[in-house]
Structures are given as structure tokens and as C-alpha cells.
Design a protein around this motif. Structure first.
Motif, PDB file in Angstrom:
ATOM      1  N   UNK A 281       0.831  -1.202   0.000  1.00 58.85           N
ATOM      2  CA  UNK A 281       0.000   0.000   0.000  1.00 58.85           C
ATOM      3  C   UNK A 281       0.866   1.253   0.000  1.00 58.85           C
ATOM      4  N   UNK A 282       1.833   1.287   0.894  1.00 59.47           N
ATOM      5  CA  UNK A 282       2.707   2.465   0.972  1.00 59.47           C
ATOM      6  C   UNK A 282       3.527   2.633  -0.301  1.00 59.47           C
ATOM      7  N   UNK A 283       4.006   1.527  -0.873  1.00 58.55           N
ATOM      8  CA  UNK A 283       4.790   1.606  -2.108  1.00 58.55           C
ATOM      9  C   UNK A 283       3.935   2.107  -3.269  1.00 58.55           C
ATOM     10  N   UNK A 284       2.682   1.677  -3.330  1.00 57.70           N
ATOM     11  CA  UNK A 284       1.809   2.113  -4.413  1.00 57.70           C
ATOM     12  C   UNK A 284       1.343   3.549  -4.234  1.00 57.70           C
TER      13      UNK A 284
ATOM     14  N   UNK B 207       6.623  -0.568   8.472  1.00 56.38           N
ATOM     15  CA  UNK B 207       6.435  -0.452   7.019  1.00 56.38           C
ATOM     16  C   UNK B 207       6.656   0.982   6.548  1.00 56.38           C
ATOM     17  N   UNK B 208       6.200   1.934   7.330  1.00 59.34           N
ATOM     18  CA  UNK B 208       6.418   3.341   6.950  1.00 59.34           C
ATOM     19  C   UNK B 208       7.911   3.671   6.958  1.00 59.34           C
ATOM     20  N   UNK B 209       8.632   3.206   7.969  1.00 56.05           N
ATOM     21  CA  UNK B 209      10.088   3.438   8.027  1.00 56.05           C
ATOM     22  C   UNK B 209      10.749   2.811   6.797  1.00 56.05           C
ATOM     23  N   UNK B 210      10.343   1.591   6.461  1.00 56.55           N
ATOM     24  CA  UNK B 210      10.861   0.902   5.276  1.00 56.55           C
ATOM     25  C   UNK B 210      10.602   1.737   4.026  1.00 56.55           C
TER      26      UNK B 210
END
Length: 194
Positions: A104-107, A162-165
Motif C-alpha cells: 500500500x505504501x509503495x503504491x 512499514x512506513x520506516x521501510x
């Protein structure tokens, strides 16, 4: 506000007209976000873009923030579904959810710039909490454990990692990060399970 976007198992939520109107409103907002800043978009503009009237908007959402949250939550749920998440078996569920958050974050990078700046956690965290709450109820946790607190703790841990990643330049593949998140979060579950 979370209650406004939670979809229960009522006839209204399976009525094709209701689902179609909500989808039209979400798509209209997304199109408008490609042209304007969120704060500059009015409810009338959203309704006009969706070819619906303003009253129809208010039948579904109390304000444009609720629509944005519903749109974000729906997109996130779609990503989780693509990963085939099922609570018939907990093995891999943590990894699947972590991978869904990473995806989700990547998209989100492809979305309008202002979406990457918005606090997406207000839409993602409640969805992840609900998934874990459902799993905890089906599989049981120790009587002394608070399943809602457990779900909240795990949801924030996954989202935070996930946000840090996502913010790390040259980051590792999402699948590898999801495995790391699973390894970090799983002990929390193991201490609370029966």
C-alpha cells in the motif's frame, strides 16, 4: 469517523446501488485529487464529478474526510485480499498483512503528491486492527490479554515498521521487509495466545 466508513453486513452494504454510488464518489475524489489539493476540493465538486447530487454524497459520508478515509481503506483492503489473507490458518497471516501495508505504501508513490503527505494511518490502522481483532476472537488469546489492545499494538508496530521501510532510500524488497516485520511482531502474539 471510523464508524462512518465501517461496512457491516447489512442489506444496504450489499445493495448494488449503494456500492455503485460509493465507488463513483471514491473515483470522483481520486480524479479531483489529480488536479487539485484536497483542501481545495468541495463536496459539491465531488458530487458533480461523480454525476451524483450533493444529498447522495451525504447519504454515504458525513464529510470529504470520511470519503478519503473510506477510499484509502477500500484500496488497502483490496491489497490485503490480493495477498490471499485468510484467518483459517494464522501461519503467514502476519507476513501477509505486513506485505499488504508495504504494498500500500509503495503504491502510494504513484498517487498525487498530497496523498503521500496525508496521515494514511487513520485509514490503514483501523483496518489492520479489525483483521487482528477478528483473528484473536477466532483463535483465542489468554484471558488476561486485551484483544483490542493487542490488535492496536500489532497494527501500529506493522504500520510503523512499514512506513520506516517506505521512507528508506534503496530499501529492501517488500517481501523481505514483511518477513522481518513478522519476526519482530510474532512474539507479541505468542505471549498473548492460548
Amino acid at each position: 469517523m471510523a464508524d462512518a466508513v465501517q461496512l457491516g453486513n447489512t442489506a444496504e452494504n450489499t445493495d448494488p446501488r449503494v456500492l455503485r454510488s460509493r465507488q463513483m464518489l471514491m473515483e470522483a475524489l481520486l480524479r479531483l485529487l489529480n488536479r487539485k489539493e484536497f483542501d481545495d476540493i468541495s463536496i459539491q465538486e465531488i458530487a458533480d464529478e461523480a454525476n451524483l447530487n450533493r444529498a447522495t454524497f451525504y447519504l454515504h459520508y458525513p464529510d470529504k474526510n470520511a470519503l478519503l478515509q473510506a477510499m484509502t481503506a477500500a484500496r488497502f483492503r483490496d491489497l490485503i485480499a490480493r495477498r490471499g489473507l485468510s484467518f483459517t490458518d494464522c501461519d503467514g497471516a502476519l507476513r501477509a498483512i505486513a506485505l499488504g501495508v508495504c504494498d500500500y505504501l509503495a503504491e502510494t508513490v504513484g498517487c498525487p503528491t498530497q496523498l503521500t503527505k496525508m496521515p494514511l494511518e487513520s485509514s490503514i490502522i483501523p483496518v489492520v486492527e479489525d483483521i487482528f481483532q477478528e483473528g484473536a476472537e477466532k483463535h483465542g488469546i489468554t484471558p488476561s490479554a486485551d484483544s483490542r489492545m493487542l490488535a492496536t499494538t500489532v497494527a501500529w508496530a506493522i504500520f510503523g515498521a512499514a512506513r520506516r521501510w517506505h521512507q528508506t532510500p534503496g530499501r529492501m524488497p517488500a517481501e523481505e521487509m514483511a518477513a522481518k516485520i513478522e519476526a519482530m511482531v510474532k512474539p507479541i502474539f505468542l505471549t498473548a495466545s492460548t
